[in-house]
Write an enzyme that holds these catalytic residues in place. Structure first.
Site, PDB file in Angstrom:
ATOM      1  N   TYR A  95       0.850  -1.195   0.000  1.00  0.00           N
ATOM      2  CA  TYR A  95       0.000   0.000   0.000  1.00  0.00           C
ATOM      3  C   TYR A  95       0.887   1.247   0.000  1.00  0.00           C
ATOM      4  O   TYR A  95       1.701   1.445   0.885  1.00  0.00           O
ATOM      5  CB  TYR A  95      -0.889  -0.031   1.242  1.00  0.00           C
ATOM      6  CG  TYR A  95      -2.025   0.987   1.287  1.00  0.00           C
ATOM      7  CD1 TYR A  95      -2.122   2.029   0.388  1.00  0.00           C
ATOM      8  CD2 TYR A  95      -3.014   0.891   2.254  1.00  0.00           C
ATOM      9  CE1 TYR A  95      -3.158   2.943   0.435  1.00  0.00           C
ATOM     10  CE2 TYR A  95      -4.067   1.794   2.322  1.00  0.00           C
ATOM     11  CZ  TYR A  95      -4.130   2.821   1.413  1.00  0.00           C
ATOM     12  OH  TYR A  95      -5.165   3.736   1.468  1.00  0.00           O
ATOM     13  N   CYS A  96       0.734   2.102  -1.019  1.00  0.00           N
ATOM     14  CA  CYS A  96       1.434   3.389  -1.099  1.00  0.00           C
ATOM     15  C   CYS A  96       2.951   3.180  -1.011  1.00  0.00           C
ATOM     16  O   CYS A  96       3.521   2.471  -1.819  1.00  0.00           O
ATOM     17  CB  CYS A  96       0.909   4.334  -0.015  1.00  0.00           C
ATOM     18  SG  CYS A  96       1.547   6.018  -0.122  1.00  0.00           S
ATOM     19  N   LEU A  97       3.598   3.768  -0.013  1.00  0.00           N
ATOM     20  CA  LEU A  97       5.041   3.587   0.158  1.00  0.00           C
ATOM     21  C   LEU A  97       5.385   2.116   0.354  1.00  0.00           C
ATOM     22  O   LEU A  97       6.442   1.650  -0.072  1.00  0.00           O
ATOM     23  CB  LEU A  97       5.526   4.420   1.339  1.00  0.00           C
ATOM     24  CG  LEU A  97       6.997   4.324   1.737  1.00  0.00           C
ATOM     25  CD1 LEU A  97       7.915   4.560   0.557  1.00  0.00           C
ATOM     26  CD2 LEU A  97       7.296   5.313   2.859  1.00  0.00           C
TER      27      LEU A  97
ATOM     28  N   PHE B 123      -1.600  -1.198  -3.991  1.00  0.00           N
ATOM     29  CA  PHE B 123      -2.604  -0.192  -3.666  1.00  0.00           C
ATOM     30  C   PHE B 123      -1.979   1.197  -3.860  1.00  0.00           C
ATOM     31  O   PHE B 123      -1.015   1.546  -3.179  1.00  0.00           O
ATOM     32  CB  PHE B 123      -3.049  -0.297  -2.208  1.00  0.00           C
ATOM     33  CG  PHE B 123      -3.857  -1.507  -1.845  1.00  0.00           C
ATOM     34  CD1 PHE B 123      -4.210  -2.465  -2.779  1.00  0.00           C
ATOM     35  CD2 PHE B 123      -4.290  -1.693  -0.529  1.00  0.00           C
ATOM     36  CE1 PHE B 123      -4.955  -3.575  -2.416  1.00  0.00           C
ATOM     37  CE2 PHE B 123      -5.037  -2.790  -0.162  1.00  0.00           C
ATOM     38  CZ  PHE B 123      -5.373  -3.739  -1.106  1.00  0.00           C
TER      39      PHE B 123
ATOM     40  N   GLY C 133       3.950  -0.206  -1.211  1.00  0.00           N
ATOM     41  CA  GLY C 133       3.979  -0.740  -2.572  1.00  0.00           C
ATOM     42  C   GLY C 133       5.262  -0.399  -3.293  1.00  0.00           C
ATOM     43  O   GLY C 133       5.770  -1.193  -4.099  1.00  0.00           O
TER      44      GLY C 133
END
Length: 603
Positions: free
Chosen positions: A328-330, A356, A332
């Site tokens: 998710y985000c960072l 994500f 990812g």
């Protein structure tokens, strides 16, 4: 009765005034002590705003006819507004000269529309805002970086001057001031001083009732156990809710900018609980809130002590050599780097990856790019090196002003002008529970990812002695991005998805960075778009994408079920209870790392 009410109001006013006086005295005393050495306050231009606007002025003065044209257009809009307002004052209903954009909640009060004076304030502001923006948005000869800063900070200026932000031009605040005899403003001043006090002299706006939530009690409540930990993270394994589970476990790597429980806020919108209900054996990384002891932790350490250590632990806990993973985000971004590292090492334990709202290609950083250039990163590094970390509240402030009307000015009106307490809201509680960033890691992240955009290039960065090449990632991947994302713009996440060489499914959800992801099927909101073909450009993909109602969660579950079912009859096994495998339970979920509040003083 009226006398009793007046007496009560007077006594209440005296009480609140006394609180205000006490807080003001304390804050003033603290300020004097902090600056007793005579150094005072040094005014600097860390953001490079002054230079950007000086460049703007030079370019605009070089073309005075363009400026004159803008002024003339604004003049005629005001002439039209004067005529319209005169008609409205006489009882007519003319068409507005300027109307708020859809979704602009600053002018929801009916008086903005029905009362000719407030309607005049509103339209006058909107006319000025439009022409100011048009004048500075696309000035010929202005460098691109300067243009971005001018656009962003001009918008902040315009938003700050909205009539909704002032007592006498906001009908709701004016009514409350008259009805309460001004007690709303007294309470608001007390709230303001309390927020300054909480921020040790800096304003930290209270966005929700912090006492209404407790991690592990009414947020982050999905049952599970911490089964493993390193210096950087704890690994939580969740209690199964089905008799059988997928053979392949699911590991979730959240960002370490915030706490992981954004994916486990409440039972009805918890992605973690929903995934468990679908039959996944879910593991989640819960990152530590670093302090000065973690100053030298690097991005590489987050890979070895985070994603790879978690994978080893999941394998040991379940005995499985094939694992599905979500970043998710960072988280990812870290996942992409980890997968490229594993590909070079011929490590195939991750068999599918889901991203994500994750950037692998930072070509389009969005408005965050306004805060990331050489000058600003150097200033940030200087502050981080003094403490060993970036304070979470500093990063939170940056994210908040990206959506200032929603995350700053709405609370200024509610807390300071109306004198109300903010509404208890689990999402904003999580948003306020931010975490720090280790100095070494964050410097690497800003320089290598944002400034150099090196992750997208083969060998652009090296981790553990291995040149990272995203093209070597060949496993099936699912990318979910959101159309209104102001942190990870979807067109940039799309460019990252095209860097991988395996089969990629790209899905575009509605809403933004958080709401678009935390969007359970039961809510039936926002919708999503799909296109089975990963076109050359995001625009081509979008042009042929199909619209669907509901949540992308359901689409992802179909995709992951298909990937898991490739194992045939062995796709499901008896449910696994955390702590009963080779990894024993350390403590109950959500664990001690996540319960450490930022309010506590760092070590």
């Amino acid at each position: 009765m009226a006398t009793e009410q007046q007496s009560y109001d007077h006594a209440e006013s005296v009480k609140v005034f006394a609180e205000v006086a006490g807080r003001s005295s304390k804050i003033l005393g603290d300020y004097i002590r902090r600056h007793a050495d005579g150094k005072g306050i040094a005014f600097t231009d860390e953001f490079g705003i002054a230079k950007a606007f000086m460049d703007l002025s030079a370019q605009m003065l070089a073309n005075p006819w363009k400026l004159a044209e803008t002024q003339m257009k604004m003049f005629w809009d005001y002439v039209s507004l004067w005529q319209s307002s005169a008609l409205k004052m006489m009882g007519h209903a003319p068409e507005p000269v300027a109307a708020p954009a859809k979704g602009d909640y600053r002018f929801r009060d009916e008086q903005w529309e029905n009362h000719f004076l407030f309607d005049y304030f509103k339209q006058s502001y909107l006319i000025a805002a439009r022409h100011i923006h048009d004048a500075v948005c696309c000035v010929e000869g202005l460098p691109e970086e300067a243009q971005k800063k001018v656009n962003f900070f001009t918008r902040q200026y315009i938003d700050a001057l909205a009539p909704s932000n002032f007592v006498v031009t906001n009908p709701q605040v004016l009514r409350e001031t008259v009805n309460s005899g001004g007690q709303n403003l007294i309470r608001g001043l007390n709230n303001l001083l309390e927020d300054i006090d909480r921020g040790n002299g800096q304003l930290r706006i209270k966005m929700t009732d912090y006492d209404a939530f407790k991690v592990g009690a009414n947020v982050a409540t999905t049952p599970g156990k911490v089964v493993y930990q390193t210096d950087l993270m704890q690994l939580v394994q969740y209690q199964p809710l089905t008799e059988e589970v997928y053979k392949r476990p699911l590991l979730i790597i959240p960002p370490w900018i915030n706490k992981y429980y954004i994916l486990d806020l409440r039972q009805k919108n918890s992605f973690i609980r929903w995934a468990v209900e679908q039959g996944h054996t879910v593991f989640v990384v819960s990152w530590v809130n670093p302090d000065r002891r973690h100053a030298d932790k690097s991005f590489e350490d987050y890979m070895f002590e985070g994603s790879l250590a978690a994978l080893d632990a999941v394998q040991k806990a379940t005995g499985e050599n094939e694992v599905n993973v979500i970043g998710y985000c960072l988280g990812g971004t870290l996942l992409g780097a980890t997968l490229a590292y594993m590909a070079e090492k011929k490590d195939q334990r991750f068999v599918s990856a889901t991203f994500f709202v994750s950037l692998l290609d930072f070509s389009i950083p969005g408005e965050l790019g306004v805060f990331i250039d050489e000058q600003q990163v150097q200033n940030l590094e200087r502050r981080m090196n003094e403490r060993g970390y970036l304070e979470g509240s500093e990063m939170g402030t940056t994210f908040n002003i990206l959506r200032a009307n929603d995350l700053v000015w709405s609370f200024v009106i509610n807390n300071y002008l109306l004198g109300k307490e903010p509404f208890p809201f689990d999402l904003l509680y999580w948003n306020s529970d931010s975490t720090r960033m280790p100095a070494k890691m964050h410097s690497f992240y800003l320089r290598k990812m944002y400034i150099e955009n090196a992750l997208k290039d083969p060998g652009g960065i090296t981790l553990g002695g291995v040149p990272i090449d995203l093209r070597k990632i060949s496993l099936p991947a699912y990318f979910i991005s959101t159309v209104e994302d102001h942190i990870a713009p979807w067109k940039s996440t799309y460019l990252g998805a095209r860097r991988l060489s395996g089969p990629v499914r790209f899905v575009l959800g509605g809403s933004g960075h958080i709401a678009g992801i935390v969007n359970p099927p039961s809510a039936n909101k926002y919708g999503y778009w799909t296109n089975d073909k990963l076109a050359e450009t995001p625009e081509e993909w979008q042009a042929k994408a199909k619209s669907h109602e509901g949540s992308w969660w359901s689409d992802w579950q179909v995709w992951i079920d298909r990937e898991n079912s490739s194992q045939g009859a062995a796709a499901r096994v008896p449910a696994r209870t955390p702590g009963e495998g080779k990894l024993k339970a350390i403590e109950d979920a959500p664990g001690s790392y996540v319960s450490f509040r930022l309010d506590a003083k760092p070590s």
